[in-house]
Design a protein around this motif. Structure first.
Motif, short mmCIF file in Angstrom:
data_model
loop_
_atom_site.label_atom_id
_atom_site.label_comp_id
_atom_site.label_asym_id
_atom_site.label_seq_id
_atom_site.Cartn_x
_atom_site.Cartn_y
_atom_site.Cartn_z
N VAL A 21 58.53 -13.21 41.19
CA VAL A 21 57.99 -14.66 41.70
C VAL A 21 57.78 -14.49 43.21
O VAL A 21 58.39 -14.04 43.97
CB VAL A 21 59.56 -15.62 41.63
N PHE A 22 56.73 -15.07 43.49
CA PHE A 22 56.04 -15.29 44.97
C PHE A 22 56.49 -16.54 45.36
O PHE A 22 56.06 -17.74 44.62
CB PHE A 22 54.62 -14.86 44.89
N HIS A 23 56.97 -16.86 46.50
CA HIS A 23 57.20 -18.00 46.98
C HIS A 23 56.07 -18.25 48.29
O HIS A 23 56.27 -17.46 49.21
CB HIS A 23 58.48 -18.33 47.80
N GLU A 28 55.75 -21.89 43.72
CA GLU A 28 56.25 -20.64 43.00
C GLU A 28 55.42 -20.02 42.22
O GLU A 28 54.89 -20.94 41.29
CB GLU A 28 57.61 -21.17 42.35
N THR A 29 54.90 -18.87 42.23
CA THR A 29 54.18 -18.32 41.43
C THR A 29 54.83 -17.14 40.60
O THR A 29 55.50 -16.18 41.23
CB THR A 29 52.85 -17.48 41.91
N HIS A 30 55.05 -17.12 39.28
CA HIS A 30 55.87 -16.43 38.52
C HIS A 30 54.71 -15.40 38.01
O HIS A 30 54.09 -15.44 36.86
CB HIS A 30 56.47 -17.28 37.16
N GLY A 49 43.57 -6.82 31.60
CA GLY A 49 43.87 -8.13 31.39
C GLY A 49 43.09 -9.02 32.27
O GLY A 49 42.80 -8.48 33.04
N PRO A 50 43.09 -10.25 31.96
CA PRO A 50 42.10 -11.22 33.03
C PRO A 50 42.69 -11.25 34.37
O PRO A 50 43.81 -10.84 34.71
CB PRO A 50 42.28 -12.40 32.25
N SER A 51 41.64 -11.49 35.29
CA SER A 51 42.14 -11.63 36.78
C SER A 51 43.06 -12.52 37.03
O SER A 51 43.30 -13.78 36.26
CB SER A 51 40.91 -12.24 37.49
N GLY A 52 44.04 -12.23 37.90
CA GLY A 52 45.34 -13.00 38.00
C GLY A 52 46.50 -13.07 37.09
O GLY A 52 47.63 -13.53 37.23
N CYS A 53 46.47 -12.13 36.00
CA CYS A 53 47.38 -12.01 35.11
C CYS A 53 48.83 -11.11 35.47
O CYS A 53 49.71 -11.07 34.81
CB CYS A 53 46.83 -11.38 33.68
N GLY A 54 48.54 -10.62 36.81
CA GLY A 54 49.67 -9.88 37.50
C GLY A 54 49.70 -8.21 37.17
O GLY A 54 50.68 -7.37 37.53
N LYS A 55 48.52 -7.66 37.06
CA LYS A 55 48.41 -6.20 37.04
C LYS A 55 48.45 -5.62 38.43
O LYS A 55 49.23 -4.60 38.30
CB LYS A 55 46.86 -6.01 36.62
N1 LIG Z 1 51.70 -11.70 47.77
C1 LIG Z 1 51.46 -12.75 47.06
N2 LIG Z 1 51.74 -14.03 47.42
C2 LIG Z 1 51.61 -14.97 46.52
N3 LIG Z 1 51.15 -14.96 45.24
C3 LIG Z 1 50.49 -13.95 44.91
C4 LIG Z 1 50.77 -12.57 45.85
N4 LIG Z 1 50.29 -11.51 45.19
C5 LIG Z 1 49.50 -12.04 43.95
N5 LIG Z 1 50.06 -13.46 43.85
C6 LIG Z 1 49.67 -14.22 42.67
O1 LIG Z 1 50.31 -13.46 41.46
C7 LIG Z 1 49.34 -13.57 40.31
C8 LIG Z 1 49.02 -12.38 39.94
O2 LIG Z 1 48.27 -11.52 40.87
P1 LIG Z 1 47.60 -10.20 40.62
O3 LIG Z 1 47.12 -9.65 42.08
O4 LIG Z 1 48.90 -9.27 40.48
O5 LIG Z 1 46.68 -10.20 39.57
P2 LIG Z 1 45.46 -9.09 39.01
O6 LIG Z 1 46.06 -8.98 37.60
O7 LIG Z 1 45.82 -7.72 39.62
O8 LIG Z 1 44.28 -9.82 39.16
P3 LIG Z 1 42.77 -9.27 39.54
O9 LIG Z 1 42.46 -8.68 38.22
O10 LIG Z 1 41.96 -10.29 40.06
O11 LIG Z 1 42.92 -7.95 40.58
C9 LIG Z 1 48.21 -14.42 40.99
O12 LIG Z 1 48.52 -15.70 40.38
C10 LIG Z 1 48.31 -14.20 42.45
O13 LIG Z 1 47.74 -15.36 42.91
#
Ligand SMILES: Nc1ncnc2c1ncn2[C@@H]1O[C@H](COP(=O)(O)OP(=O)(O)OP(=O)(O)O)[C@@H](O)[C@H]1O
Ligand SMILES: [Mg+2]
Length: 256
Positions: A21-23, A28-30, A49-55
């Motif tokens: 979880v990021f604050h 709060e981002t899960h 997986g798609p952009s933003g999925c947490g990879k």
């Molecule tokens: N340091 C951080 N602080 C707050 N939120 C974060 C942080 N890092 C990532 N997030 C959030 O967590 C989620 C996952 O991000 P992440 O970078 O892991 O995605 P990703 O799958 O790698 O995307 P991409 O394919 O665009 O690189 C997103 O909603 C992002 O905004």
């Protein structure tokens, strides 16, 4: 196999119920929820997986750059979920090799100096040993002829091969790559992919994040992610359409 490992056949790396979880301000981002993942020695795993999925978040936790907010992470028999920043840095430097999309080489260090960098943080490595090891990994990635060049004097593909050498120099337990071909054209991307395949064939354990389905298919196993969770391939396809998510690059070309 080291004496601390509980079982010879235990996974190199095991995640259970892992969350992040990021604050930020009020939000709060899960980013990760209830992740379970095993990676065995010699595995080649692709995470897609798609952009933003947490990879990238998952890869940062696997690589001990970031701690999880909850859950278990066991690396080679050791609980690493509850280490402080110093403990993480020590194990990271010993056991993990990273490759990033943007290469992340240091511009005013030569190829040789960039590759040597991870070893300079280790105790007990003499100059000659260090030099020998650096030359050895630069040969492995086909960059033995560019040791005195600076990153700015190399092509993107060459820079990424140097970055692979830097990741390998400390003989890590696992190589983690976040979109390693993302900044490269087709030909250079293919060359880096072939290098990773070659490393896998010679026993390196690899975990690669990629949007590119064609590259993901060349791994031994594909882990699909959606909204911070690992899902099976069928759910991935179904949920992705339900959520009307754009197709990742590579998938778009394969769609009917
Ligand atoms: N340091 C951080 N602080 C707050 N939120 C974060 C942080 N890092 C990532 N997030 C959030 O967590 C989620 C996952 O991000 P992440 O970078 O892991 O995605 P990703 O799958 O790698 O995307 P991409 O394919 O665009 O690189 C997103 O909603 C992002 O905004
Ligand atoms: Mg990412």
């Amino acid at each position: 196999m080291n004496a601390e490992s509980p079982r010879a056949d235990a996974p190199l790396l095991q995640l259970r119920g892992l969350g992040k979880v990021f604050h930020t301000d009020e939000i709060e981002t899960h980013a990760l929820s209830d992740i379970a993942l095993d990676i065995r020695r010699g595995d080649f795993v692709a995470i897609t997986g798609p952009s933003g999925c947490g990879k990238s978040t998952l890869l940062s936790i696997l690589g001990l750059l970031d701690p999880p907010s909850g859950g278990d992470y066991v690396l080679d028999g050791q609980d690493v979920a509850h280490l402080d920043a110093r403990g993480r840095a020590r194990i990271r430097n010993d056991r993990i090799g990273f490759i990033f999309q943007a290469f992340n080489l240091i511009a005013d260090l030569t190829v040789e100096e960039n590759v040597a960098l991870p070893l300079t943080y280790r105790d007990g490595i003499g100059r000659d040993e260090l030099r020998r090891r650096v030359r050895e990994v630069l040969e492995v990635v086909g960059m033995g002829h560019r040791t005195r060049h600076y990153p700015g004097q190399l092509s993107g593909g060459q820079q990424q091969r140097v970055a692979v050498a830097r990741a390998l120099v400390g003989d890590p337990a696992i190589l983690l790559a976040d979109e390693p071909t993302g900044n490269l054209d087709t030909r250079n991307g293919e060359a880096v992919m072939q290098l990773l395949e070659q490393l896998h064939e010679t026993g390196t354990t690899l975990c690669m994040v990629t949007h590119d389905v064609a590259f993901a298919r060349r791994a031994q196993r594909i882990v699909h992610m959606l909204d911070g969770r690992i899902v099976d391939e069928d759910s991935f396809e179904r949920l992705r359409f339900e959520q009307d998510m754009p197709l990742p690059a590579g998938l778009a070309e394969l769609a009917p």
